[in-house]
Scaffold this active site. Structure first.
Site, PDB file in Angstrom:
ATOM      1  N   ASP A  28      64.179  15.449   0.202  1.00  0.00           N
ATOM      2  CA  ASP A  28      65.388  15.954  -0.461  1.00  0.00           C
ATOM      3  C   ASP A  28      64.796  17.528  -1.107  1.00  0.00           C
ATOM      4  OD1 ASP A  28      67.332  17.192  -1.701  1.00  0.00           O
ATOM      5  OD2 ASP A  28      67.836  15.127  -2.660  1.00  0.00           O
ATOM      6  N   ASP A  71      69.282  22.911   0.090  1.00  0.00           N
ATOM      7  CA  ASP A  71      69.135  21.539  -0.205  1.00  0.00           C
ATOM      8  C   ASP A  71      69.351  20.756   0.785  1.00  0.00           C
ATOM      9  OD1 ASP A  71      69.637  19.225  -1.413  1.00  0.00           O
ATOM     10  OD2 ASP A  71      71.393  19.508  -2.264  1.00  0.00           O
TER      11      ASP A  71
END
Length: 350
Positions: A222, A33
């Site tokens: 992201d 992430d």
């Protein structure tokens, strides 16, 4: 060295790879992430199956004083403390294509209402400025090892589950993007990989979010977010014009306008099926309704209050390079060798 971390594409919404923890190594299924920094790994205490069992690792080190932390997400809460163990990235059967970090510090989750059964860890890939005090994010630990050819990680997210996705740690894969169209953008905030956003357009018309007096728009790729997000205030305005659910046929779905991000003068076009969902009619599969799937996300950190997020829906289209040595992000059109598979839409009675 460069290490290729292969990722499993789950319906073009989530991308997961294996990480190996402990001695002997235990495989865990991780979401890497770029929108967070702390590494969180489920323990047997939190979930009996598909988790890390620290009692079976000879290299696991429990701290004498536990640094307990609770993290709140939109989907729930996790609680744990920071411990250390050996971690391996890459192929455990081939040391030439693997990188090992001894005594790596990570969050061991003991209570959890966030993780579902499909994954066992969230590995933050953001800057160390975003991490808990005393915690070294995973990629920062890789950088500090001195083993990477370049201090960067690069992302190819496929549009078809049959096409393998990947992260290249320590470089990039030129077979996966159009290198002649690669553009670099300097990072302006080191909590996220945030760069300056000039404008957002629909059908060639500015939304005005970033061009109005006093605006300070930023935008960050992201990998831990599936869709695109706007700050709530901007999304409310956007939905007033583009958020209605409208009747649309199969052919009309693809004729909606692109959503265009202007980043430091460069236009990045997101086609309609990457920001609009189509719900198919049960009565007639060629008919249905269409509605924007852009979500809201607010940040309270100084300097990035007006931050927009480029989730997987964008990173699938543009090969994304995070260059930590030069504090910059690079985007280039991705090269896909498989036909895009559109996600399966729920049907509705119409």
């Amino acid at each position: 060295m460069q290490v290729r971390e292969t990722l499993e594409n789950q319906n073009n919404m989530v991308y997961m790879g294996d990480l190996y923890i402990g001695s002997p190594a235990q495989a865990i299924r991780a979401i890497f992430d770029t929108g967070s920094a702390n590494p969180w790994i489920l323990s047997k205490t939190a979930r009996a199956e598909h988790s890390f069992d620290q009692t079976k690792s000879t290299t696991f080190k429990d701290p004498s004083t536990k640094q307990w932390t609770s993290i709140h997400f939109g989907s729930g809460t996790l609680r744990g403390y920071f411990a250390s163990d050996t971690v391996l990235l890459g192929d455990p059967q081939n040391t030439e294509h693997a990188l090992t970090l001894p005594s790596w510090n990570f969050g061991l989750v003991t209570e959890n209402s966030v993780f579902d059964k499909s994954f066992d860890a969230i590995i933050g890939m953001a800057y160390k400025e975003f991490a808990e005090e005393g915690v070294t994010p995973f990629f920062e630990a890789l950088r500090s090892s001195g083993k990477l050819a370049k201090e960067m990680h690069s992302w190819y997210l496929s549009l078809n589950p049959d096409d393998q996705s990947e992260i290249m740690m320590g470089g990039w894969n030129e077979d996966r993007f159009r290198k002649e169209l690669l553009v670099w953008h300097p990072v302006v905030n080191k909590r996220f990989w945030a760069v300056k956003l000039d404008d957002i357009k629909v059908n060639g018309v500015s939304t005005g979010f970033c061009t109005r007096t006093g605006a300070n728009c930023t935008i960050a790729p992201d990998s831990g977010t599936s869709l695109l997000t706007f700050p709530q205030k901007a999304l409310t305005e956007f939905n007033q014009q583009y958020g209605d659910s409208v009747d649309c046929s199969e052919s009309e779905f693809t004729s909606f306008p692109d959503l265009v991000y202007v980043i430091r003068g460069v236009e990045y076009r997101v086609p309609p099926h990457h920001w609009i969902d189509r719900t198919v009619s049960k009565a007639d599969s060629t008919q249905g309704t269409c509605k924007s799937n852009v979500k809201s996300l607010d940040t309270e950190y100084e300097g990035i209050e007006e931050m927009f997020i480029l989730g997987d829906a964008f990173m699938q289209l543009f090969y994304t390079i995070h260059d930590a040595e030069h504090d910059r992000v690079g985007f280039a059109p991705a090269i896909h060798n498989h036909t895009e598979v559109l996600k399966v839409y729920d049907t509705a009675d119409q």
